[in-house]
Design a protein around this motif. Structure first.
Motif, mmCIF file in Angstrom:
data_model
loop_
_atom_site.group_PDB
_atom_site.id
_atom_site.type_symbol
_atom_site.label_atom_id
_atom_site.label_comp_id
_atom_site.label_asym_id
_atom_site.label_seq_id
_atom_site.Cartn_x
_atom_site.Cartn_y
_atom_site.Cartn_z
ATOM 1 N N SER A 174 0.796 -1.228 0.000
ATOM 2 C CA SER A 174 0.000 0.000 0.000
ATOM 3 C C SER A 174 0.834 1.286 0.000
ATOM 4 O O SER A 174 0.308 2.346 -0.328
ATOM 5 C CB SER A 174 -0.940 0.014 1.214
ATOM 6 N N ASP A 175 2.101 1.226 0.359
ATOM 7 C CA ASP A 175 2.880 2.464 0.473
ATOM 8 C C ASP A 175 4.325 2.215 0.050
ATOM 9 O O ASP A 175 5.245 2.272 0.870
ATOM 10 C CB ASP A 175 2.812 2.993 1.905
ATOM 11 N N LEU A 176 4.530 1.944 -1.226
ATOM 12 C CA LEU A 176 5.857 1.619 -1.745
ATOM 13 C C LEU A 176 6.465 2.865 -2.377
ATOM 14 O O LEU A 176 5.906 3.430 -3.326
ATOM 15 C CB LEU A 176 5.756 0.498 -2.778
ATOM 16 N N LYS A 177 7.629 3.280 -1.849
ATOM 17 C CA LYS A 177 8.249 4.513 -2.314
ATOM 18 C C LYS A 177 9.765 4.348 -2.412
ATOM 19 O O LYS A 177 10.372 3.641 -1.611
ATOM 20 C CB LYS A 177 7.960 5.671 -1.345
ATOM 21 N N VAL A 178 10.353 5.030 -3.390
ATOM 22 C CA VAL A 178 11.810 5.127 -3.487
ATOM 23 C C VAL A 178 12.157 6.551 -3.908
ATOM 24 O O VAL A 178 11.326 7.258 -4.493
ATOM 25 C CB VAL A 178 12.410 4.127 -4.495
ATOM 26 N N THR A 179 13.390 6.961 -3.621
ATOM 27 C CA THR A 179 13.897 8.262 -4.057
ATOM 28 C C THR A 179 15.158 8.050 -4.864
ATOM 29 O O THR A 179 16.051 7.299 -4.459
ATOM 30 C CB THR A 179 14.196 9.173 -2.849
#
Length: 221
Positions: free
Chosen positions: A116-121
């Protein structure tokens, strides 16, 4: 996947756009400007590709049963079905998405838990490759594909359709390494990109479908 800035088609346009936005903050590109970069859908099949007829693993194992050399080869290729780990669930289990950047540790997105909350920078302008890790655990699967659509502020700015291939069941994980890509760069390219990905096959089975976000920043955080 993030070929947001297409050098040939948009060079003149981007020069003019940069001039208008030189004092803008990150991720404040007007939606109407992004609409000019909207791309067509990339979910179509590879031109000329025809899906093979589906054959179950047992049928393949039973073919030419009297050919000892062929049986030995098939055993090496397919392994012993009774010895293959079965974790339950789908025939194909998608384990992880890894973002490989030379000189840095891989950015790893675990695809086995909460999606539900997959993030990368990512730092702007770096070269990177996507690596999808998966297992096939019961039957041979043909024509695996890794597809993604990329949006920014609700406007589709890129899409990709990678043919992963056909695989037999195996306890060990398989992996597919996508071609090298360049992260977008420049002030107007910085910001959040929302990505919808799915892993499917010739029979249109969807083994996993997930949303994730990639933030393009001026520097690594």
């Amino acid at each position: 996947m993030l070929r947001h800035i297409r050098k040939v088609k948009h060079t003149i346009y981007l020069i003019l756009l940069c001039a208008k936005l030189v004092m803008a903050e990150e991720d404040t590109v007007p939606v109407e400007e992004l609409q000019k970069l909207e791309v067509e859908d990339g979910d179509e099949l590879t031109p000329g590709y025809k899906a093979p007829a589906k054959v179950d693993l047992q049928t393949i194992q039973d073919l030419d049963a009297d050919d000892e050399s062929l049986q030995k080869y098939k055993k090496e290729l397919l392994g012993g079905k009774q010895d293959i780990l079965d974790e339950g669930g789908n025939n194909v289990l998608v384990k992880a998405l890894r973002i490989i950047v030379e000189g840095r540790e891989d950015l790893v997105i675990d695809l086995t838990g909460n999606l539900s909350d997959l993030k990368v920078t990512m730092k702007e302008g770096v070269k990177y490759r996507l690596k999808i890790v998966f297992r096939v655990q019961r039957e041979i699967v043909s024509g695996l594909r890794f597809l993604s659509q990329v949006k920014r502020k609700g406007i589709k700015v890129d899409s990709s359709n990678h043919m992963v291939g056909s695989y037999g069941p195996k306890t060990e994980e398989h992996s597919f390494l996508a071609p090298m890509e360049d992260a977008p760069s420049g002030m107007i390219a910085r910001g959040v990109y929302n990505i919808h990905s799915k892993f499917t096959d010739d029979d249109k089975n969807i083994y996993l479908e997930w949303d994730w976000a990639m933030t393009i920043a001026k520097n690594w955080k």
